[in-house]
Motif scaffolding. Structure first.
Motif, short mmCIF file in Angstrom:
data_model
loop_
_atom_site.label_atom_id
_atom_site.label_comp_id
_atom_site.label_asym_id
_atom_site.label_seq_id
_atom_site.Cartn_x
_atom_site.Cartn_y
_atom_site.Cartn_z
N THR A 1 40.88 -32.95 -38.86
CA THR A 1 39.91 -33.78 -39.58
C THR A 1 39.98 -35.22 -39.09
OG1 THR A 1 41.51 -34.21 -41.35
CG2 THR A 1 40.00 -32.32 -41.63
N VAL A 2 38.93 -35.97 -39.43
CA VAL A 2 38.83 -37.38 -39.04
C VAL A 2 38.64 -38.22 -40.29
CG1 VAL A 2 37.59 -39.08 -37.64
CG2 VAL A 2 37.72 -36.71 -36.88
N SER A 3 39.28 -39.37 -40.34
CA SER A 3 39.08 -40.32 -41.45
C SER A 3 38.83 -41.70 -40.87
CB SER A 3 40.29 -40.34 -42.38
OG SER A 3 41.46 -40.71 -41.68
N GLY A 4 38.43 -42.63 -41.73
CA GLY A 4 38.13 -43.98 -41.29
C GLY A 4 39.36 -44.84 -41.09
N PRO A 5 39.17 -46.12 -40.80
CA PRO A 5 40.28 -47.03 -40.51
C PRO A 5 41.10 -47.38 -41.74
CG PRO A 5 38.22 -48.24 -40.63
CD PRO A 5 37.85 -46.80 -40.72
N ARG A 6 42.35 -47.75 -41.48
CA ARG A 6 43.22 -48.27 -42.54
C ARG A 6 43.05 -49.78 -42.63
NH1 ARG A 6 48.90 -44.90 -41.75
NH2 ARG A 6 48.04 -42.82 -42.25
N ASP B 1 37.52 -52.08 -37.53
CA ASP B 1 36.51 -51.41 -38.34
C ASP B 1 36.00 -50.11 -37.72
OD1 ASP B 1 36.72 -53.45 -40.16
OD2 ASP B 1 34.99 -54.58 -39.37
N ASP B 2 36.03 -50.03 -36.40
CA ASP B 2 35.51 -48.83 -35.75
C ASP B 2 36.60 -47.83 -35.37
OD1 ASP B 2 36.55 -50.59 -33.93
OD2 ASP B 2 35.12 -50.12 -32.34
N ALA B 3 37.80 -47.98 -35.94
CA ALA B 3 38.90 -47.05 -35.64
C ALA B 3 38.70 -45.72 -36.35
CB ALA B 3 40.24 -47.66 -36.04
N LEU B 4 39.18 -44.67 -35.74
CA LEU B 4 39.14 -43.32 -36.32
C LEU B 4 40.56 -42.78 -36.38
CD1 LEU B 4 36.12 -41.86 -34.30
CD2 LEU B 4 36.07 -42.61 -36.69
N ARG B 5 40.91 -42.22 -37.52
CA ARG B 5 42.25 -41.64 -37.70
C ARG B 5 42.13 -40.12 -37.73
NH1 ARG B 5 47.24 -44.57 -37.66
NH2 ARG B 5 46.73 -46.76 -38.04
N ARG C 1 28.85 -43.18 -41.69
CA ARG C 1 28.13 -42.39 -40.69
C ARG C 1 28.99 -42.16 -39.45
NH1 ARG C 1 22.89 -41.03 -39.56
NH2 ARG C 1 22.34 -40.84 -37.36
N ARG C 2 29.75 -43.19 -39.05
CA ARG C 2 30.61 -43.06 -37.88
C ARG C 2 31.63 -41.94 -38.08
NH1 ARG C 2 32.24 -47.97 -37.58
NH2 ARG C 2 30.76 -48.62 -35.98
N VAL C 3 32.24 -41.90 -39.26
CA VAL C 3 33.23 -40.87 -39.56
C VAL C 3 32.58 -39.49 -39.64
CG1 VAL C 3 34.91 -40.04 -41.25
CG2 VAL C 3 34.78 -42.47 -40.72
N LEU C 4 31.40 -39.42 -40.27
CA LEU C 4 30.69 -38.15 -40.39
C LEU C 4 30.31 -37.61 -39.01
CD1 LEU C 4 28.37 -38.93 -43.45
CD2 LEU C 4 30.31 -37.35 -43.41
#
Length: 205
Positions: A122-127, A132-136, A88-91
């Protein structure tokens, strides 16, 4: 009438003659340079009914540029129900990014709003080693203009895309460690000259 006053009055025709001789016209009243430039309103006088009607979803705020400052504008985004928290955070982040890249509505343009965020990002989740709350982002934050970075940081940090503490952790598509960016009053008031303060975050710390 004193002597000094008489001297000043006698000197006026001479001064006027000198000005004319130099190609400068003497005037008795201040020159009118026209009306002062109109100020940007940075506020929507009436709701943009057409835009609101086509934006059913979760109400959010995005930060657009108006004059030399960031101003929060009401928008709405669609987020699928049932998504896990990290999904949901990424969306939400992607939806906000799309809103920032969207051309302002007619009413927003009339009020003076613009955006420096370009489409296609675009945005993706953490590596693995990211918090855990990082955005790439598909574009490294350091490659964005100071205006676009300020818009992203302030929009994300004030949304469900972040933890709600006035900051957001962002990184690019490369192996460069993510950084925690903060949205401050200075950034909101001077996004062109004040970059969001940031610090490196590594190892889930």
């Amino acid at each position: 009438m004193g002597r000094s006053t008489v001297r000043r009055l006698l000197a006026l025709p001479v001064l006027a003659g000198l000005l004319v001789g130099c190609g400068i016209r003497a005037t008795e009243v201040p020159t009118d340079f026209g009306p002062a430039p109109s100020r940007v309103r940075c506020s929507l006088a009436d709701p943009d009914v057409t835009t609101q009607a086509t934006r059913a979803g979760v109400p959010v705020q995005v930060f657009l540029l108006c004059g030399s400052s960031l101003v929060a504008v009401d928008r709405s985004v669609r987020v699928p129900n049932g998504a896990a928290d990290f999904e949901r955070r990424v969306l939400v982040a992607q939806a906000l990014l799309d809103q920032l890249a969207e051309s302002p509505s007619a009413a927003e343009k009339e009020a003076g709003y613009t955006t420096d965020v370009r489409g296609g990002m675009t945005v993706s989740g953490p590596r693995a080693k990211d918090p855990d709350d990082a955005l790439r982002l598909s574009t490294p934050p350091g490659n964005l203009t100071s205006y676009a970075l300020a818009q992203l940081v302030c929009t994300f940090s004030d949304s469900a895309a972040a933890e709600g503490d006035g900051s957001v952790i962002l990184g690019g598509p490369d192996s460069v460690p993510v950084r925690r960016y903060a949205c401050t009053d200075e950034v909101r008031s001077r996004p062109g000259s004040t970059e969001p303060p940031s610090s490196v975050v590594t190892d889930n710390g």
